[in-house]
Design an enzyme around this catalytic site. Structure first.
Site, PDB file in Angstrom:
ATOM      1  N   HIS A  91       0.831  -1.203  -0.056  1.00 47.84           N
ATOM      2  CA  HIS A  91       0.082  -0.013   0.113  1.00 47.84           C
ATOM      3  C   HIS A  91       0.773   1.369  -0.249  1.00 47.84           C
ATOM      4  O   HIS A  91       0.337   2.582   0.026  1.00 47.84           O
ATOM      5  CB  HIS A  91      -0.782  -0.224   1.167  1.00 47.84           C
ATOM      6  CG  HIS A  91      -1.978  -1.100   1.297  1.00 47.84           C
ATOM      7  ND1 HIS A  91      -2.782  -1.319   0.108  1.00 47.84           N
ATOM      8  CD2 HIS A  91      -2.290  -2.044   2.157  1.00 47.84           C
ATOM      9  CE1 HIS A  91      -3.590  -2.527   0.268  1.00 47.84           C
ATOM     10  NE2 HIS A  91      -3.098  -2.887   1.572  1.00 47.84           N
ATOM     11  N   ASP A 128      -2.794 -10.877  -1.954  1.00 54.85           N
ATOM     12  CA  ASP A 128      -3.469 -10.290  -0.808  1.00 54.85           C
ATOM     13  C   ASP A 128      -4.791  -9.852  -1.163  1.00 54.85           C
ATOM     14  O   ASP A 128      -5.276  -9.595  -2.154  1.00 54.85           O
ATOM     15  CB  ASP A 128      -2.643  -9.184  -0.322  1.00 54.85           C
ATOM     16  CG  ASP A 128      -2.855  -8.663   1.144  1.00 54.85           C
ATOM     17  OD1 ASP A 128      -1.770  -8.994   1.955  1.00 54.85           O
ATOM     18  OD2 ASP A 128      -3.935  -7.969   1.233  1.00 54.85           O
ATOM     19  N   HIS A 130      -6.141  -7.500  -0.300  1.00 57.12           N
ATOM     20  CA  HIS A 130      -6.407  -5.882  -0.395  1.00 57.12           C
ATOM     21  C   HIS A 130      -5.622  -5.611  -1.863  1.00 57.12           C
ATOM     22  O   HIS A 130      -4.416  -6.191  -2.099  1.00 57.12           O
ATOM     23  CB  HIS A 130      -5.809  -5.103   0.723  1.00 57.12           C
ATOM     24  CG  HIS A 130      -6.476  -5.587   1.921  1.00 57.12           C
ATOM     25  ND1 HIS A 130      -5.705  -6.279   2.789  1.00 57.12           N
ATOM     26  CD2 HIS A 130      -7.562  -5.238   2.262  1.00 57.12           C
ATOM     27  CE1 HIS A 130      -6.674  -6.620   3.957  1.00 57.12           C
ATOM     28  NE2 HIS A 130      -7.802  -5.897   3.617  1.00 57.12           N
ATOM     29  N   ASP A 204      -4.618 -13.109   3.900  1.00 59.45           N
ATOM     30  CA  ASP A 204      -5.859 -12.418   4.294  1.00 59.45           C
ATOM     31  C   ASP A 204      -7.025 -13.045   3.540  1.00 59.45           C
ATOM     32  O   ASP A 204      -8.033 -12.687   3.794  1.00 59.45           O
ATOM     33  CB  ASP A 204      -5.767 -11.196   4.614  1.00 59.45           C
ATOM     34  CG  ASP A 204      -5.098 -10.283   3.706  1.00 59.45           C
ATOM     35  OD1 ASP A 204      -4.781 -11.006   2.475  1.00 59.45           O
ATOM     36  OD2 ASP A 204      -4.679  -9.118   3.827  1.00 59.45           O
TER      37      ASP A 204
END
Length: 272
Positions: A91, A128, A130, A204
């Site tokens: 990120h 991931d 995200h 995740d």
């Protein structure tokens, strides 16, 4: 759990990597941002975006994470594959951190390998839950880096960036559909003909993950990792494994999933 993988199973030998320095990190980040973070002079708003309180320990952790991924990349260039127990901080954008990510270790490692004349083209497989928005932003105008992100559409970040290839999944996708979508897009990575492949292996997507919103099982994640790693081994480019997110309750489920990823890497690459 990962320590147990080392001590009980005798699979990996863990070695501390040298910390990256500011010049290395600035290969992929705004030098002013790097300097301000190291000095503790980022604005309160900038630190809120990161989501962690500034401290000397956090600074060391951030540079150590990048150093670990660079060291794993250099090992991969020598023997074909390398692993780091940290990293995957996808990120972090060029000029700011976000979502617990300060520096984008994969982006820095790619730029470092290029600066040493070791590679020209790179691919990033980011699984991931995200989106890898920071990696996408850093390389959005770079024709020699292919970024693939398979993620939950409704999850953070809520303002997505444009990867080379994004696969946005609805909530509660289970193993069969996830693996089908992965199989559909993996060939694009190898058609790009990268000189090196980075794998962000966040766990995740597990159904037990409180920040995930997908519904994969432990066996589904094992199958995911096996597909990626066997395909990468068949292609033959150096392969670098980083970890990523994992927020299950209980947290031991995330730890076990991370350990399974590294077990799979050992099975696929050490016995090639």
């Amino acid at each position: 759990m990962l320590r147990g993988l080392v001590e009980k199973e005798g699979v990996f030998q863990l070695e501390p990597a040298p910390l990256a320095d500011q010049k290395m990190v600035a290969l992929a980040h705004d030098p002013e941002y790097v300097t301000q973070f190291a000095a503790g002079t980022l604005s309160p708003a900038a630190m809120r975006r990161i989501g962690l309180p500034w401290s000397d320990v956090l600074v060391k952790r951030a540079f150590a994470s990048v150093g670990g991924t660079i060291s794993a990349a250099l090992q991969a260039m020598e023997i074909g594959w390398g692993c780091t127990l940290g990293g995957g901080t996808h990120h972090a954008l060029r000029s700011q951190g976000a979502g617990f990510c300060i520096f984008n270790d994969i982006a820095v490692a790619i730029q470092f390998l290029r600066s040493q004349g070791l590679i020209r083209r790179a691919a990033v497989i980011d699984l991931d839950v995200h989106q890898g928005d920071g990696t996408a932003e850093i390389f959005e105008n770079d024709p020699d880096v292919f970024t693939l992100s398979i993620h939950c559409e409704s999850n953070f970040p809520f303002r997505k960036k444009q990867s080379r290839l994004d696969v946005s999944l609805p909530d509660r996708v289970e193993d069969t559909e996830y693996l089908r979508r992965l199989e559909e897009v993996l060939p694009a990575i190898f058609a790009f003909r990268p000189d090196v492949i980075f794998y962000q292996s966040g766990v995740d997507p597990l159904a037990s993950d409180v920040l995930g919103r997908l519904s994969l099982t432990q066996q589904g994640l094992i199958a995911r990792d096996k597909k990626v790693m066997l395909a990468a081994r068949s292609y033959g480019a150096p392969f670098i494994l980083t970890s990523g997110g994992g927020y299950s309750r209980p947290i031991e489920l995330s730890a076990e999933a991370h350990a399974n990823t590294y077990r799979m890497a050992w099975q696929v690459f050490a016995h090639a």
